[in-house]
Design an enzyme around this catalytic site. Structure first.
Site, PDB file in Angstrom:
ATOM      1  CG  ASP A 136      -9.556  -4.869  11.477  1.00 16.71           C
ATOM      2  OD1 ASP A 136      -9.381  -4.799  12.711  1.00 16.71           O
ATOM      3  OD2 ASP A 136      -9.397  -3.909  10.709  1.00 16.71           O
TER       4      ASP A 136
ATOM      5  NE  ARG B 241      -2.859  -3.985   9.153  1.00 15.85           N
ATOM      6  CZ  ARG B 241      -2.838  -4.690  10.279  1.00 15.85           C
ATOM      7  NH1 ARG B 241      -3.239  -5.954  10.278  1.00 15.85           N
ATOM      8  NH2 ARG B 241      -2.431  -4.167  11.399  1.00 15.85           N
TER       9      ARG B 241
ATOM     10  CD  GLU C 180     -17.344   2.655   2.077  1.00 20.32           C
ATOM     11  OE1 GLU C 180     -18.596   2.611   2.183  1.00 20.32           O
ATOM     12  OE2 GLU C 180     -16.592   2.683   3.072  1.00 20.32           O
TER      13      GLU C 180
ATOM     14  CB  SER D  63      -5.770   2.523   6.131  1.00 20.66           C
ATOM     15  OG  SER D  63      -6.076   2.558   7.503  1.00 20.66           O
TER      16      SER D  63
ATOM     17  NE  ARG E 286      -0.787  -0.773   4.857  1.00 23.61           N
ATOM     18  CZ  ARG E 286      -1.108  -0.355   6.080  1.00 23.61           C
ATOM     19  NH1 ARG E 286      -1.984   0.606   6.256  1.00 23.61           N
ATOM     20  NH2 ARG E 286      -0.552  -0.922   7.134  1.00 23.61           N
TER      21      ARG E 286
END
Lengths: 281, 317
Positions: free
Chosen positions: B119, B169, B60, B39, B12
């Site tokens: 998560d 990530r 979104e 993020s 990312r």
């Protein structure tokens, strides 16, 4: 600006176009289309500042987005009458290989259409994006959109209302076609929209109510008024009260003609109430 | 050619650094984010180009529509949010307003797959490649490391049409060349071999290289293809390889249903039928855990690749 008698002739002719297109295709959405004829004529003949030649980017010209794409018959009729594409092409509505898809599409590059619509609730976001692009380009022209009232039940609209209000997007004029009808019945019975005026004001929009959305001169005036209110830190919404099926007595004040075509007899009756003014396609 | 881990970096960040570069070099590039600016590593772009950055909020669907609208007027919008919210949550918005409308939107999706980690399954999408590759005209790219994600981000700005760019990530080995040129739709043969082809995408490419070290010790000659573009798929490179090796293992951080492996299976069954094994999740949701724990548990690692290679070799003989 074109004179009002010519525009009235166009209104009648566009009604005929809608009825004949839907009848020929044996499918389509006449009710909502008929209710918005005056709006489309007023918009394209008196409000929109557009170039003679259509370009997808719409730089330095007003752009318009139809969110409730199922009223494509009125959209196509007015685009054709305005010269975006040949009037005879209205013959091909909903046919195989036609540019006039059941719901508007850009796949076959139909002039006048910049984004597909049909799946409801998406057009406002696109109009917001186009308004933002105009700001970035220092383009002083306006982004317009038409939404149906039933489609306000789609949540994405409220994301877009919130965004435009919070960001003072003042080059955006949205009209909501308040005909009070949707497929399963009245909007009140299906899922009440409540006090839309209060809701939009709470979202920091300027709201103009026009009770006579099928009165051509009133629609012209309200669009003119809306334009004077742009560039003032708020997006603008016209709540346009219309009558579904307007101009054809047996199609008015009912949701029955949302998405069905008239048969031969019904077409004759409907056309007799709207005599040919310009020339049929 | 030997590929050396030049250090651990997140893919990312490759996206974020490239977006900043594009901001400086292409005035039409704009960024949109749905409350995940940090993020997505979009902070530098936001700071440098505040007028070209749009904070959409947690909305979104609206973001995808606004992105479509921004293209009308010549902008090149890059949307940023997690892969789950970039695809499944907004599928119809992408389908109608972007793909069917042929809008020049770059849908940039971080935290794809299991390596999102703690998560858990609500955020770990393993279906996004399938969702996006099924949309006509959509380009689907899943680069393998920081350098390649950076190169891919820069490349897609010059591609006219909708693109889905998938990255992740965690910090992972950065091993492809810095400032590489990235060609959409051209798979890269990282290592030549003659016994088996491993076609990997995303984080699994490094695992394939690791697997090759073990397999070479067993005298298995491995060819490794980095299939960074899942659509359009580089059928030529894949077929050339299987003509030589006569078997293939596909590897991805995605459900085997709808993933890279199925795209490859279609190509080889039509052109050159040969045994294939799949490294992918087995029609399951993920769960909470550390990225490497999850990749181990769901057998998306070099050990699993080695096992699949041994299996596919047996099937070949």
């Amino acid at each position: 600006m074109s004179d009002i008698s010519f525009l009235s002739q166009l209104v009648t002719q566009s009604r005929r176009d809608i009825l004949r297109m839907v009848h020929k295709a044996k499918s389509g959405h006449p009710g909502g289309s008929l209710g918005c004829v005056e709006f489309f004529i007023a918009l394209y003949y008196t409000a929109l500042e557009i170039d003679d030649k259509f370009s997808l980017d719409g730089i330095n010209e007003d752009v318009f987005f139809l969110s409730n794409g199922h009223i494509s018959p009125v959209f196509y009729s007015v685009l054709a009458r305005k010269g975006f594409f040949p009037v005879y092409e209205l013959n091909t509505f909903r046919n195989i290989n036609s540019r006039l898809q059941g719901h508007p599409s850009v796949q076959k590059s139909l002039p006048g259409v910049r984004v597909a619509s049909g799946s409801l609730g998406q057009g406002l976001s696109v109009a917001v994006g186009a308004a933002l692009a105009k700001k970035l380009n220092n383009d002083s022209k306006i982004s317009y959109a038409l939404l149906g009232d039933g489609e306000l039940q789609e949540g994405q609209n409220w994301e877009a209302f919130m965004y435009a209000g919070s960001n003072n997007l003042d080059n955006l004029i949205v009209t909501i076609d308040l005909n009070g009808q949707q497929i399963d019945g009245s909007t009140k019975d299906v899922l009440s929209l409540g006090d839309i005026e209060a809701k939009l004001k709470a979202f920091d929009w300027e709201v103009i109510v026009e009770k006579e959305g099928n009165n051509l001169e009133k629609v012209i005036s309200v669009l003119k008024l809306a334009k004077t209110m742009t560039k003032n830190k708020k997006p603008i919404c016209i709540l346009l009260h219309t009558i579904m099926g307007n101009g054809v007595d047996f199609m008015m004040h009912t949701h029955d003609w949302h998405g069905i075509a008239p048969n031969d007899e019904q077409l004759d009756l409907a056309l007799s109430q709207n005599p040919e003014t310009l020339k049929d396609f | 050619m030997n590929y050396i881990n030049q250090g651990e970096k997140d893919t990312r960040s490759g996206f974020g650094d490239a977006l900043l570069f594009l901001g400086k070099t292409n005035p039409n590039v704009v960024g949109l984010c749905a409350d995940l600016t940090g993020s997505l590593k979009m902070n530098a772009f936001k700071k440098e180009f505040p007028d070209r950055f749009f904070q959409i909020g947690i909305a979104e669907a609206n973001m995808m529509g606004i992105a479509a609208g921004l293209t009308i007027g010549g902008k090149i919008p890059f949307t940023g949010t997690f892969a789950n919210f970039s695809t499944g949550r907004v599928y119809d918005q992408i389908r109608q307003s972007i793909a069917y409308s042929n809008k020049n939107v770059k849908i940039c999706a971080s935290h794809a797959g299991l390596t999102l980690g703690e998560d858990g399954a609500t955020h770990q999408i393993l279906e996004d490649i399938g969702l996006m590759k099924m949309l006509p005209g959509m380009v689907v790219i899943n680069p393998c490391d920081y350098n390649q994600t950076k190169a891919a981000t820069i490349a897609i700005a010059s591609h006219e049409g909708p693109v889905y760019l998938r990255f992740g990530r965690p910090k992972v080995p950065n091993f492809t060349p810095e400032n590489q040129s990235f060609k959409i739709g051209e798979a890269i043969v990282l290592k030549e071999g003659s016994d088996v082809t491993i076609a990997a995408t995303g984080h699994l490419v490094w695992e394939a290289l690791e697997a090759a070290k073990t397999l070479e010790n067993e005298n298995i000659s491995v060819e490794i293809i980095n299939v960074h573009t899942i659509k359009p798929l580089d059928e030529k490179t894949i077929l050339k390889s299987v003509h030589k090796t006569k078997c293939i293992v596909s590897a991805e951080e995605h459900n085997y249903l709808g993933g890279l492996g199925e795209s490859i299976a279609r190509v080889i069954t039509q052109n050159y039928p040969c045994p294939q094994e799949f490294i992918a999740t087995n029609d399951t949701f993920g769960e909470s855990g550390k990225p490497h724990e999850l990749m181990d548990k769901y057998q998306l690692n070099s050990v699993a690749i080695c096992n699949s290679v041994r299996k596919v070799l047996k099937r070949k003989s």
